[in-house]
Write a protein that holds these residues in place. Sequence first.
Motif, PDB file in Angstrom:
ATOM      1  N   MET A 116       0.721  -0.980   0.199  1.00  0.00           N
ATOM      2  CA  MET A 116      -0.079   0.075   0.025  1.00  0.00           C
ATOM      3  C   MET A 116       0.995   1.195  -0.003  1.00  0.00           C
ATOM      4  N   GLN A 117       0.463   2.054  -0.947  1.00  0.00           N
ATOM      5  CA  GLN A 117       1.228   3.463  -0.741  1.00  0.00           C
ATOM      6  C   GLN A 117       0.974   4.370   0.171  1.00  0.00           C
ATOM      7  N   LYS A 118       2.166   4.780   0.749  1.00  0.00           N
ATOM      8  CA  LYS A 118       2.248   5.537   2.260  1.00  0.00           C
ATOM      9  C   LYS A 118       2.060   7.042   1.988  1.00  0.00           C
ATOM     10  N   VAL A 119       2.715   7.561   0.861  1.00  0.00           N
ATOM     11  CA  VAL A 119       2.565   9.178   0.563  1.00  0.00           C
ATOM     12  C   VAL A 119       2.006   9.496  -0.642  1.00  0.00           C
ATOM     13  N   GLY A 120       1.822  10.556  -0.849  1.00  0.00           N
ATOM     14  CA  GLY A 120       1.475  11.084  -2.316  1.00  0.00           C
ATOM     15  C   GLY A 120      -0.416  10.947  -2.462  1.00  0.00           C
ATOM     16  N   ILE A 121      -0.443  10.930  -3.540  1.00  0.00           N
ATOM     17  CA  ILE A 121      -2.132  10.708  -3.915  1.00  0.00           C
ATOM     18  C   ILE A 121      -2.530   9.228  -3.916  1.00  0.00           C
ATOM     19  N   LEU A 122      -3.305   9.083  -3.204  1.00  0.00           N
ATOM     20  CA  LEU A 122      -3.921   7.720  -2.640  1.00  0.00           C
ATOM     21  C   LEU A 122      -5.024   7.255  -3.954  1.00  0.00           C
ATOM     22  N   ASN A 123      -5.457   8.041  -4.517  1.00  0.00           N
ATOM     23  CA  ASN A 123      -6.430   7.686  -5.437  1.00  0.00           C
ATOM     24  C   ASN A 123      -5.744   6.948  -6.667  1.00  0.00           C
ATOM     25  N   SER A 124      -5.921   5.965  -6.843  1.00  0.00           N
ATOM     26  CA  SER A 124      -5.021   5.007  -7.833  1.00  0.00           C
ATOM     27  C   SER A 124      -5.215   5.398  -8.979  1.00  0.00           C
ATOM     28  N   HIS A 125      -6.406   5.710  -9.562  1.00  0.00           N
ATOM     29  CA  HIS A 125      -6.650   6.417 -10.960  1.00  0.00           C
ATOM     30  C   HIS A 125      -5.781   7.531 -11.150  1.00  0.00           C
ATOM     31  N   ILE A 126      -5.837   8.481 -10.348  1.00  0.00           N
ATOM     32  CA  ILE A 126      -4.915   9.690 -10.396  1.00  0.00           C
ATOM     33  C   ILE A 126      -3.596   9.488 -10.319  1.00  0.00           C
ATOM     34  N   ALA A 127      -2.990   8.532  -9.329  1.00  0.00           N
ATOM     35  CA  ALA A 127      -1.631   7.989  -9.307  1.00  0.00           C
ATOM     36  C   ALA A 127      -1.196   7.731 -10.772  1.00  0.00           C
ATOM     37  N   LYS A 128      -2.023   6.712 -11.390  1.00  0.00           N
ATOM     38  CA  LYS A 128      -1.812   6.074 -12.667  1.00  0.00           C
ATOM     39  C   LYS A 128      -1.569   7.096 -13.640  1.00  0.00           C
ATOM     40  N   VAL A 129      -2.433   8.015 -13.811  1.00  0.00           N
ATOM     41  CA  VAL A 129      -2.434   9.105 -14.844  1.00  0.00           C
ATOM     42  C   VAL A 129      -1.106   9.797 -14.653  1.00  0.00           C
ATOM     43  N   LEU A 130      -0.761  10.086 -13.528  1.00  0.00           N
ATOM     44  CA  LEU A 130       0.286  11.104 -13.159  1.00  0.00           C
ATOM     45  C   LEU A 130       1.661  10.249 -13.610  1.00  0.00           C
ATOM     46  N   ALA A 131       1.506   9.033 -13.152  1.00  0.00           N
ATOM     47  CA  ALA A 131       2.780   8.159 -13.567  1.00  0.00           C
ATOM     48  C   ALA A 131       2.954   7.991 -15.087  1.00  0.00           C
ATOM     49  N   ASP A 132       1.673   8.035 -15.773  1.00  0.00           N
ATOM     50  CA  ASP A 132       1.895   7.784 -17.349  1.00  0.00           C
ATOM     51  C   ASP A 132       2.278   9.150 -18.078  1.00  0.00           C
ATOM     52  N   LEU A 133       2.102  10.089 -17.420  1.00  0.00           N
ATOM     53  CA  LEU A 133       2.463  11.505 -18.043  1.00  0.00           C
ATOM     54  C   LEU A 133       3.820  11.617 -18.651  1.00  0.00           C
ATOM     55  N   GLY A 134       3.939  12.059 -19.781  1.00  0.00           N
ATOM     56  CA  GLY A 134       5.127  12.693 -20.490  1.00  0.00           C
ATOM     57  C   GLY A 134       5.168  14.292 -20.560  1.00  0.00           C
ATOM     58  N   HIS A 135       6.301  14.761 -21.203  1.00  0.00           N
ATOM     59  CA  HIS A 135       6.299  16.099 -21.368  1.00  0.00           C
ATOM     60  C   HIS A 135       5.255  16.512 -22.273  1.00  0.00           C
ATOM     61  N   THR A 136       4.676  17.660 -21.826  1.00  0.00           N
ATOM     62  CA  THR A 136       3.503  18.120 -22.846  1.00  0.00           C
ATOM     63  C   THR A 136       2.122  17.438 -22.483  1.00  0.00           C
ATOM     64  N   ASP A 137       2.058  16.415 -22.011  1.00  0.00           N
ATOM     65  CA  ASP A 137       0.605  15.866 -21.826  1.00  0.00           C
ATOM     66  C   ASP A 137      -0.060  16.853 -20.811  1.00  0.00           C
ATOM     67  N   LYS A 138      -1.267  16.967 -21.267  1.00  0.00           N
ATOM     68  CA  LYS A 138      -2.331  17.534 -20.211  1.00  0.00           C
ATOM     69  C   LYS A 138      -3.228  16.731 -19.433  1.00  0.00           C
ATOM     70  N   ILE A 139      -3.752  17.253 -18.355  1.00  0.00           N
ATOM     71  CA  ILE A 139      -4.956  16.684 -17.498  1.00  0.00           C
ATOM     72  C   ILE A 139      -5.433  18.033 -16.961  1.00  0.00           C
ATOM     73  N   CYS A 140      -6.972  17.843 -16.910  1.00  0.00           N
ATOM     74  CA  CYS A 140      -7.647  18.713 -16.638  1.00  0.00           C
ATOM     75  C   CYS A 140      -8.350  18.510 -15.412  1.00  0.00           C
ATOM     76  N   VAL A 141      -8.663  19.694 -14.365  1.00  0.00           N
ATOM     77  CA  VAL A 141      -9.327  19.623 -13.166  1.00  0.00           C
ATOM     78  C   VAL A 141     -10.387  20.403 -13.209  1.00  0.00           C
ATOM     79  N   GLY A 142     -11.570  20.024 -12.799  1.00  0.00           N
ATOM     80  CA  GLY A 142     -12.681  21.060 -12.804  1.00  0.00           C
ATOM     81  C   GLY A 142     -13.735  20.890 -11.906  1.00  0.00           C
ATOM     82  N   ASP A 143     -14.713  21.500 -11.904  1.00  0.00           N
ATOM     83  CA  ASP A 143     -15.954  21.603 -11.089  1.00  0.00           C
ATOM     84  C   ASP A 143     -16.869  20.570 -11.340  1.00  0.00           C
ATOM     85  N   CYS A 144     -17.801  20.155 -10.359  1.00  0.00           N
ATOM     86  CA  CYS A 144     -18.716  18.950 -10.554  1.00  0.00           C
ATOM     87  C   CYS A 144     -19.493  19.145 -11.731  1.00  0.00           C
TER      88      CYS A 144
END
Length: 134
Positions: free
Chosen positions: A1-29
């Motif tokens: 089990m991950q001890k630090v960082g973002i615990l949401n597995s979907h977000i952690a995976k997206v972040l780990a897979d990002l390369g230079h210039t890749d984009k991710i959006c954060v928004g309202d509901c």
Amino acid sequence: MQKVGILNSHIAKVLADLGHTDKICVGDCGLPVPAGVPKIDLALRFREPLFIEVVKEMAKYMQIEKIYLAPETKEKNPAQWKALQEVFPEDKVEWVLLKDHEELKAWEKDCKAVIRTGEVTPFSNIILQSGVIF
């Protein structure tokens, strides 16, 4: 089990897979998500979690070189604009103002994922562009 960082597995995976210039959006509901773009829905109830809380956490664990915002954020949600300035000082991260909110929504199709929060204030949406760590 991950001890630090973002615990949401979907977000952690997206972040780990990002390369230079890749984009991710954060928004309202209420932010619509284009067909085919993965949606990570964090909304538990109205205002939980807040947009800025999610953005701050993303900024801790993602190398960000650019942020893309609609001008409506500055005009119609100045408190959110101010909070974003605290997270992303303009001397550290390039700010790109898009033409309008519709352009931001069009850019979502090029994002690796869209994270929806419980935010209920208008124009609380941002696109984060990945930088490199070397």
